[in-house]
Design an enzyme around this catalytic site. Sequence first.
Site, PDB file in Angstrom:
ATOM      1  N   LYS A   1      24.086  45.965  39.773  1.00  0.00           N
ATOM      2  CA  LYS A   1      25.503  45.842  40.117  1.00  0.00           C
ATOM      3  C   LYS A   1      26.344  45.993  38.857  1.00  0.00           C
ATOM      4  CE  LYS A   1      28.537  42.321  41.959  1.00  0.00           C
ATOM      5  NZ  LYS A   1      28.639  40.955  42.367  1.00  0.00           N
TER       6      LYS A   1
ATOM      7  N   LYS B   1      22.992  42.309  36.645  1.00  0.00           N
ATOM      8  CA  LYS B   1      24.423  42.280  36.965  1.00  0.00           C
ATOM      9  C   LYS B   1      25.199  42.333  35.654  1.00  0.00           C
ATOM     10  CE  LYS B   1      28.001  39.583  39.217  1.00  0.00           C
ATOM     11  NZ  LYS B   1      28.300  38.435  40.084  1.00  0.00           N
TER      12      LYS B   1
HETATM   13  C1  PBG Z   1      30.307  36.472  41.673  1.00  0.00           C
HETATM   14  C2  PBG Z   1      30.370  37.715  42.446  1.00  0.00           C
HETATM   15  C3  PBG Z   1      31.125  38.828  42.047  1.00  0.00           C
HETATM   16  C4  PBG Z   1      30.944  39.805  42.996  1.00  0.00           C
HETATM   17  C5  PBG Z   1      30.085  39.307  43.975  1.00  0.00           C
HETATM   18  N1  PBG Z   1      29.717  37.993  43.609  1.00  0.00           N
HETATM   19  C6  PBG Z   1      32.053  39.097  40.948  1.00  0.00           C
HETATM   20  C7  PBG Z   1      32.068  38.398  39.681  1.00  0.00           C
HETATM   21  O1  PBG Z   1      31.096  38.366  38.935  1.00  0.00           O
HETATM   22  O2  PBG Z   1      33.131  37.883  39.408  1.00  0.00           O
HETATM   23  C8  PBG Z   1      31.610  41.131  42.862  1.00  0.00           C
HETATM   24  C9  PBG Z   1      31.592  42.019  43.990  1.00  0.00           C
HETATM   25  C10 PBG Z   1      32.576  43.097  43.899  1.00  0.00           C
HETATM   26  O3  PBG Z   1      33.272  43.334  42.899  1.00  0.00           O
HETATM   27  O4  PBG Z   1      32.678  43.780  44.924  1.00  0.00           O
HETATM   28  N2  PBG Z   1      29.430  35.521  42.072  1.00  0.00           N
END
Ligand code: PBG
Length: 332
Positions: free
Chosen positions: A256, A201
């Site tokens: 991601k 991520k």
């Molecule tokens: C954080 C989380 C995030 C997303 C899903 N879970 C974003 C972040 O790291 O702030 C992002 C999903 C998206 O942007 O659609 N636990």
Amino acid sequence: MFIKRKYPSTRLRRLRKNSNLIDLVSETNLSSSDLIQPVFIKENFSGKEDIKSMPGVFRFGIEDVLKEIEDIINSGINSIAVFPVIESSKKDSQGSEAINIDNFISTSIKKIKNQFPELVLIADVALDPYTDHGHDGILKGEEIANDETVKILTEQSILLADAGADIIAPSDMMDGRIASIRKELEKENFKNTILLSYAAKYNSKFYGPFRDAVNSASKLGKSSKSSYQMNINNKEEALHEVAIDINEGADIVMVKPAMPYLDIIHLIKDSFKIPTFAYQVSGEFSMLKNAINEGWLDEGAMLESLISIKRAGADAILSYAAKEISKEIKNK
Ligand code: PBG
């Protein structure tokens, strides 16, 4: 592998003569069973509420989300990922509401699984919906404290498994959390709970609209998640992240965002040959959807983006467009 091809004995256009031929030799197929729909559920709320930067995506009250899920299932989709939008007054520096028994997400999961037992339900593990600073872990001074956070995430995971989540998806990027969660799941006899690790991520700018959706953007302010999410410049590090998570007990790994990281999806699938998912995140969706709504892009661009992710090697894709694309595929 190398075949000498020469015109006119070879005319690649022969196989593009009509759509039946094109379909016959198509290499990638996207089907509804590859798609996962994320849904936002808002505490103490009824009805549905727009998310300005994500046209067509809503925050639902729990009763209303049940109707929405019926529609998602009717579109041919078998899996959803739930994200809670929590009352501001319940947020604190430790994210304690995350481990409160019978908190909003646990009761929501129970209601959903009670009505739709066959639906595959994915629950996110991280503290950002619950912290008053918007980070995924707990703060100790200026630092996100890894080991203390892992303890809370492990407790949070057991609650989610107990509520009935089929898949637990840690999205926090703390070190060692998969091992800790897996150990506790085994101990508590949740032997079949699946761990989907957000393994690679990245510290991406494409999460902006999501943070608006769960109201964590204003809390986070200018603060960055760079001390736990991956550096956008790195590729080999993604292999390390994934290798560690597999060793610690992950069943599925995820990359991601998706479209800006197709090389990573391909590399991971190619290297490990294990179930590999990709998350087409809020910013990717927003970019495409808003351009489509303005008439600047043809609406087929959304399907094309998902096919590119599948072609790169993803086995399944989380996408805010999952339901609409699934309907589109069905009616084709
Ligand atoms: C954080 C989380 C995030 C997303 C899903 N879970 C974003 C972040 O790291 O702030 C992002 C999903 C998206 O942007 O659609 N636990």
